[in-house]
Motif scaffolding. Structure first.
Motif, short mmCIF file in Angstrom:
data_model
loop_
_atom_site.label_atom_id
_atom_site.label_comp_id
_atom_site.label_asym_id
_atom_site.label_seq_id
_atom_site.Cartn_x
_atom_site.Cartn_y
_atom_site.Cartn_z
N HIS A 164 0.83 -1.21 0.00
CA HIS A 164 0.00 0.00 0.00
C HIS A 164 0.87 1.25 0.00
CE1 HIS A 164 -3.48 2.44 0.51
NE2 HIS A 164 -3.19 2.82 1.74
N ILE A 165 1.97 1.22 0.73
CA ILE A 165 2.89 2.36 0.74
C ILE A 165 3.42 2.62 -0.67
CG2 ILE A 165 5.16 3.14 1.54
CD1 ILE A 165 4.56 1.70 4.20
N GLU A 166 3.75 1.55 -1.37
CA GLU A 166 4.25 1.69 -2.74
C GLU A 166 3.18 2.25 -3.67
OE1 GLU A 166 5.57 -2.21 -3.75
OE2 GLU A 166 7.29 -2.17 -2.39
N GLU A 167 1.94 1.79 -3.50
CA GLU A 167 0.84 2.30 -4.32
C GLU A 167 0.64 3.80 -4.10
OE1 GLU A 167 -2.38 -1.26 -4.94
OE2 GLU A 167 -2.35 -0.29 -2.98
N LEU A 168 0.67 4.21 -2.84
CA LEU A 168 0.46 5.63 -2.53
C LEU A 168 1.64 6.47 -3.01
CD1 LEU A 168 -1.10 5.40 1.04
CD2 LEU A 168 -2.26 5.91 -1.11
N ALA A 169 2.84 5.93 -2.90
CA ALA A 169 4.01 6.67 -3.37
C ALA A 169 3.91 6.95 -4.87
CB ALA A 169 5.28 5.88 -3.06
N ALA A 170 3.29 6.02 -5.60
CA ALA A 170 3.14 6.19 -7.04
C ALA A 170 2.23 7.36 -7.40
CB ALA A 170 2.60 4.90 -7.66
N ILE A 171 1.34 7.74 -6.45
CA ILE A 171 0.46 8.89 -6.73
C ILE A 171 0.87 10.11 -5.91
CG2 ILE A 171 -1.49 7.45 -7.38
CD1 ILE A 171 -2.70 7.92 -4.63
N GLY A 172 2.09 10.05 -5.35
CA GLY A 172 2.64 11.23 -4.72
C GLY A 172 2.52 11.33 -3.22
N VAL A 173 2.00 10.29 -2.55
CA VAL A 173 1.88 10.34 -1.09
C VAL A 173 3.20 9.89 -0.48
CG1 VAL A 173 0.65 9.44 0.93
CG2 VAL A 173 -0.59 9.88 -1.21
N PRO A 174 3.83 10.74 0.34
CA PRO A 174 5.12 10.38 0.91
C PRO A 174 5.05 9.13 1.78
CG PRO A 174 4.65 12.73 1.22
CD PRO A 174 3.39 12.09 0.74
N ALA A 175 6.09 8.31 1.72
CA ALA A 175 6.15 7.10 2.53
C ALA A 175 6.40 7.48 4.00
CB ALA A 175 7.28 6.20 2.04
N PRO A 176 5.87 6.67 4.94
CA PRO A 176 6.09 6.96 6.35
C PRO A 176 7.54 6.72 6.74
CG PRO A 176 5.04 4.83 6.10
CD PRO A 176 5.06 5.46 4.73
N SER A 177 8.00 7.45 7.76
CA SER A 177 9.38 7.29 8.22
C SER A 177 9.55 6.00 9.02
CB SER A 177 9.79 8.49 9.08
OG SER A 177 8.87 8.69 10.15
N THR A 178 8.48 5.56 9.69
CA THR A 178 8.47 4.31 10.42
C THR A 178 7.09 3.68 10.30
OG1 THR A 178 7.80 5.35 12.52
CG2 THR A 178 10.17 5.11 12.12
#
Length: 217
Positions: free
Chosen positions: A33-47
């Protein structure tokens, strides 16, 4: 705020609000899910998980909130509150501005009110079967209520594990993460949710509507 509890009315005005994110128990699914959101510009969480700090004043019992623009949506989540020396379990919506998420998830959560149901259970009373508690949400589309979220707390990291990651002082409230949206995350003016204990048959239910404010520039 006043809450109905099995022991009577509880009065508590939370002074700290934590919104836990990325709390799925299936770590592989969370990473995807993090990868999917990153693809639309949502920054990945730090932890993972991540504990966002929000203003406690965002918590509301109102059945109508106001949002800026039409890009926000609700999320049904378990709600924890430390009050009177005990930990209580309830239900809340982490209403979030989805457009702002692409800039900052923390900012997207801070900008929206967090509706809270009026009932709490003692966490100790359900902790032995907490994974079986059922979390559901519905949105109104085309005039009809449609299922938006449906699952059990077994999909979320154990609440005791989430609590271990923060200091849950008196007056601290925490939203504990959510379930995937059926059909994808999308806005709706009307949102309702429930948390059901299949052992006792009891439910906590709440609903609210959103009034969209125009974005003036």
């Amino acid at each position: 705020m006043q809450f109905k509890t099995p022991t009577g009315v509880l009065e508590c005005t939370p002074d700290t609000l934590i919104v836990a994110g990325w709390t799925g128990r299936d770590r592989a699914a969370v990473d995807h899910h993090i990868e999917e959101l990153a693809a639309i510009g949502v920054p990945a969480p730090s932890t993972v998980p991540l504990y966002y700090q929000c203003a406690a004043s965002l918590l509301t019992r109102d059945d109508r909130i106001e949002v800026l623009g039409g890009g926000s949506s609700g999320e049904a989540e378990p709600f924890l509150l430390k009050a009177k020396g005990r930990i209580w379990l309830g239900l809340a919506s982490d209403h979030t501005d989805r457009a702002l998420e692409t800039y900052s998830v923390a900012h997207s959560k801070q900008i929206c009110a967090k509706p809270v149901a009026d009932t709490l259970w003692l966490l100790d009373d359900v902790i032995d079967h907490i994974d079986s508690l059922q979390l559901k949400a519905w949105i109104r589309e085309g005039g009809d209520w449609v299922a938006y979220q449906d699952g059990t707390l077994a999909s979320i990291l154990p609440l005791t594990e989430l609590m271990a990651g923060v200091t849950l002082d008196e007056g601290t409230a925490m939203l504990c993460g959510t379930l995937p949206a059926i059909g994808g995350v999308r806005p709706s003016a009307d949102f309702k949710m429930s948390l059901t204990d299949p052992v006792t048959g009891k439910s906590i239910e709440w609903g609210y509507s959103s009034r969209v404010l125009s974005v003036i520039s």
